[in-house]
Write a protein that holds these residues in place. Structure first.
Motif, short mmCIF file in Angstrom:
data_model
loop_
_atom_site.label_atom_id
_atom_site.label_comp_id
_atom_site.label_asym_id
_atom_site.label_seq_id
_atom_site.Cartn_x
_atom_site.Cartn_y
_atom_site.Cartn_z
N GLN A 290 -61.16 61.14 -89.57
CA GLN A 290 -61.45 61.32 -90.98
C GLN A 290 -62.68 62.20 -91.18
O GLN A 290 -62.74 62.98 -92.13
N ASP A 291 -63.65 62.10 -90.28
CA ASP A 291 -64.82 62.97 -90.37
C ASP A 291 -64.42 64.43 -90.22
O ASP A 291 -65.01 65.32 -90.84
N LEU A 292 -63.43 64.69 -89.36
CA LEU A 292 -62.94 66.05 -89.20
C LEU A 292 -62.39 66.59 -90.51
O LEU A 292 -62.69 67.71 -90.92
N TRP A 293 -61.61 65.78 -91.22
CA TRP A 293 -60.99 66.24 -92.46
C TRP A 293 -61.98 66.34 -93.60
O TRP A 293 -61.84 67.18 -94.49
N PRO B 291 -50.55 48.41 -87.57
CA PRO B 291 -49.89 48.91 -88.77
C PRO B 291 -50.83 49.17 -89.94
O PRO B 291 -50.64 50.13 -90.70
N SER B 292 -51.85 48.34 -90.11
CA SER B 292 -52.75 48.54 -91.25
C SER B 292 -53.53 49.83 -91.13
O SER B 292 -53.89 50.46 -92.14
N LEU C 142 -52.28 57.06 -94.05
CA LEU C 142 -51.45 57.73 -95.06
C LEU C 142 -52.21 57.90 -96.37
O LEU C 142 -52.12 58.94 -97.02
N GLN C 143 -52.94 56.87 -96.76
CA GLN C 143 -53.72 56.96 -98.00
C GLN C 143 -54.81 58.02 -97.88
O GLN C 143 -55.03 58.80 -98.82
N LEU D 3 -50.04 72.68 -92.92
CA LEU D 3 -51.25 72.68 -92.09
C LEU D 3 -51.48 71.30 -91.49
O LEU D 3 -51.79 71.18 -90.28
N ILE D 4 -51.31 70.26 -92.28
CA ILE D 4 -51.49 68.90 -91.79
C ILE D 4 -50.44 68.59 -90.72
O ILE D 4 -50.75 67.97 -89.68
N ALA D 5 -49.21 69.03 -90.93
CA ALA D 5 -48.15 68.82 -89.93
C ALA D 5 -48.49 69.53 -88.62
O ALA D 5 -48.29 68.99 -87.53
#
Length: 213
Positions: free
Chosen positions: A69-72, A124-125, A131-132, A166-168
């Motif tokens: 998440q830090d990357l994004w 799973p969580s 995804l969120q 790009l995400i894919a």
């Protein structure tokens, strides 16, 4: 070019605390399972209060997925300033993501990502949280593209498709990079950059690939 200001002592301490939470969480979750570690236990090991934890993260899932998440988050920052230079939109995004990846060059980042990815495969969580976060990042990128370049709006789905592609491409690059590691030490971060370039370069061919029955 003006050098970035040096972080204050307080800011450095906050960053060290945040990093300690990430590193400790990943080690404990890997050793005992995601559900085998409570938030209270994590805070006790790091010697911080739950209030401090929630200043940095929203949940156990959030701290466990922090490396990628830090990357994004860095990607969104880079997208604010990356020069367009007449590039196709997906290549502009690629350059912003590559610049963000360069900011993740400390020696521990690759290992943290591998631990996080492997943990997510059996939690799973974490997948739901991912995804969120992905959708929130996509919306953030689209907002930047609208504000900077006037792209999107109405029925124009092209910016959304470009960001999704790009995400894919990133997911494909990351999956290959993680598989490359196997059970050994994490591969070098520049290897991930190479895989990302290759995945983005393969996008046009994927759109025109024919299937013969």
């Amino acid at each position: 070019m003006t050098a970035a200001p040096t972080p204050s002592l307080r800011e450095r301490k906050k960053l060290r605390t945040r990093q300690a939470l990430i590193d400790t969480a990943l080690e404990l979750f890997t050793e005992r399972g995601f559900g085998g570690v409570t938030l209270d236990e994590l805070c006790e090991v790091v010697e911080v209060s739950k209030r401090t934890f929630f200043r940095n993260f929203t949940s156990k899932e959030d701290v466990a997925m922090a490396p990628e998440q830090d990357l994004w988050r860095a990607f969104l920052e880079e997208l604010e300033t990356t020069a367009p230079d007449g590039l196709p939109l997906v290549e502009l995004g690629r350059d912003a993501l590559l610049a963000a990846l360069e900011r993740m060059a400390d020696e521990g980042w690759a290992r943290r990502v591998l631990l996080s990815r492997r943990l997510a495969e059996r939690t799973p969580s974490m997948a739901a949280h991912g995804l969120q976060f992905c959708e929130a990042t996509t919306q953030g990128a689209l907002e930047i593209l609208r504000r900077r370049f006037g792209l999107g709006g109405g029925d124009d789905v092209r910016p959304r498709l470009a960001v999704d592609m790009l995400i894919a491409a990133h997911h494909c690059a990351m999956a290959g990079w993680v598989d490359q590691a196997g059970g050994a030490a994490p591969p070098a971060t520049p290897d991930l950059a190479v895989r990302l370039r290759e995945a983005v370069a393969a996008l046009p061919g994927s759109l025109t690939m024919s299937v013969e029955g």
